[in-house]
Design an enzyme around this catalytic site. Structure first.
Site, short mmCIF file in Angstrom:
data_model
loop_
_atom_site.label_atom_id
_atom_site.label_comp_id
_atom_site.label_asym_id
_atom_site.label_seq_id
_atom_site.Cartn_x
_atom_site.Cartn_y
_atom_site.Cartn_z
N GLU A 1 3.34 2.54 5.99
CA GLU A 1 4.98 2.24 5.30
C GLU A 1 5.49 3.86 3.65
O GLU A 1 6.43 3.72 4.12
CB GLU A 1 4.48 1.20 4.80
N PHE B 1 8.10 -10.42 0.95
CA PHE B 1 7.54 -9.97 -0.34
C PHE B 1 5.99 -10.13 -1.35
O PHE B 1 5.27 -9.60 -1.88
CB PHE B 1 8.40 -10.46 -1.62
N GLY C 1 3.56 -12.69 -0.25
CA GLY C 1 2.16 -12.07 0.55
C GLY C 1 1.50 -10.34 0.25
O GLY C 1 0.53 -9.84 0.11
N GLN D 1 2.69 -8.28 -2.65
CA GLN D 1 2.22 -8.28 -3.75
C GLN D 1 0.64 -8.91 -3.93
O GLN D 1 0.58 -8.45 -4.97
CB GLN D 1 3.45 -8.64 -5.02
N HIS E 1 4.44 -3.22 4.58
CA HIS E 1 4.12 -2.86 3.34
C HIS E 1 2.63 -3.77 3.26
O HIS E 1 2.25 -2.98 2.65
CB HIS E 1 5.16 -3.81 2.98
#
Length: 342
Positions: A10, A282, A284, A286, A306
């Protein structure tokens, strides 16, 4: 010294945040090259710099290349200790992205923080999401952190203020959250800053109506009206399940009706609920740096680039730690195959 290719996968600021946090936790020096090399404006941006300087202070590190535009950074950590870390972002740079770098490292020391900048800005998690979705999951993993929003900050002026504290992470509890089987309720916060109160009201009402169309469950959305340096609005909604919380959010902007903002946040949440996986796309991502130290497995509504990149960064420091099932863009499961002890 561990060398990390900042253009891998990413290729954004997340590589930097995770790498420097892990450098502090493991006390291993790191050199990051080709920082954001494939982005239109390569190198360090001001908000990345603030995250690095916060971790430098926490660990009394020696740092080379910590300036805006730099594409190479060397970070040699000392011993991290509990401290009060102040991060004064003069712009609307994202407070939550700075905290994404600071929280994993501070978990191992404890401490407190005070960050000024943008609380609700594009391309980053809103602070209400961090407070109500991310910290909720981390508490399940045994990490206690508190966060208070003293003032909102929007693009372009910023001026937001977030303060908080982190208790030393003593009991690291494995997280097993693959799927939810029961939705319990919806909650949220709709805010309007330097704008009429009806903006927050209309955002909340539109989100509630959208959720009530599909679910016969309680929906409680708090309305908040405040003053700061500049105008702005936004809404964060989340679903409370028998597992974790999943979220959806949207920001207001000039010319965008408040009703559209509210519906957008509700639609994003509804979309995250369709696969019945326990973490949204999001969250997952973080949780990856924390999950390495607790063990367990999580279901993610979407395997994002990401997430895959974050797993790669963690494994540069810790060796093989995760197994990811599922294709990028689809639902998946992230499993810890080797829990790391520090």
């Amino acid at each position: 010294m561990i060398v990390i290719d900042g253009s891998h996968g990413e290729g954004g600021g997340q590589i930097l945040r995770t790498a420097i946090a892990l450098s502090v936790i493991t006390e291993k020096p790191v050199k990051i090259v080709k920082i954001r090399a494939n982005r239109p404006n390569p190198g360090l941006r001001p908000q990345h710099l603030h995250g690095i300087l916060a971790l430098k202070e926490l660990s009394s590190a020696r740092v080379k290349g910590a300036q805006v535009g730099s594409t190479v950074l060397e970070f040699i950590p000392g011993r991290a200790e509990p401290k009060h870390i102040r991060v004064p972002i003069k712009t609307a740079g994202s407070i939550t992205l700075v905290l994404q770098a600071l929280l994993p490292a501070m978990a191992f020391t404890g401490g407190s923080f005070e960050v000024t900048g943008g609380t609700d800005v594009p391309w980053s998690p809103p602070v209400d999401y961090l407070k109500n979705v991310t910290l909720y999951a981390l508490e399940r993993m045994g990490l206690k952190a508190e966060l208070e929003i003293r003032r909102r900050g929007h693009y372009p002026k910023g001026g937001g203020l977030v303060v908080g504290r982190v208790e030393p992470w003593e009991e690291r509890k494995p997280l097993r959250a693959i799927e939810w089987s029961k939705l319990e309720r919806f909650a949220g916060i709709s805010h309007a800053t330097n704008l009429p109160a009806h903006v927050a009201e209309r955002q909340a009402k539109a989100a509630m109506e959208k959720l009530e169309e599909l679910y016969a469950l309680p929906v409680e959305i708090e309305r908040e009206v405040s003053r700061s340096l500049g105008p702005g609005s936004g809404i964060v909604v989340w679903a409370e399940t028998d597992s974790l919380r999943l979220g959806g959010d949207a920001l207001g902007k000039r010319g965008k009706p408040a009703e559209v903002v509210g519906r957008e946040a509700a639609d994003e949440l509804i979309n995250q609920l369709t696969s019945r996986k326990a973490t949204d796309r999001f969250l997952g991502d973080q949780l990856i740096p924390f999950l390495a130290f607790t063990g367990g497995e999580i279901g993610v509504t979407e395997v994002t680039s990401h997430l895959i990149t974050n797993v790669w960064v963690v494994e540069q420091f810790l060796g093989k730690t995760f197994e990811v099932e599922g294709e990028i863009g689809g639902p998946g499961v992230v499993r810890v195959v080797r829990r790391v002890e520090v």
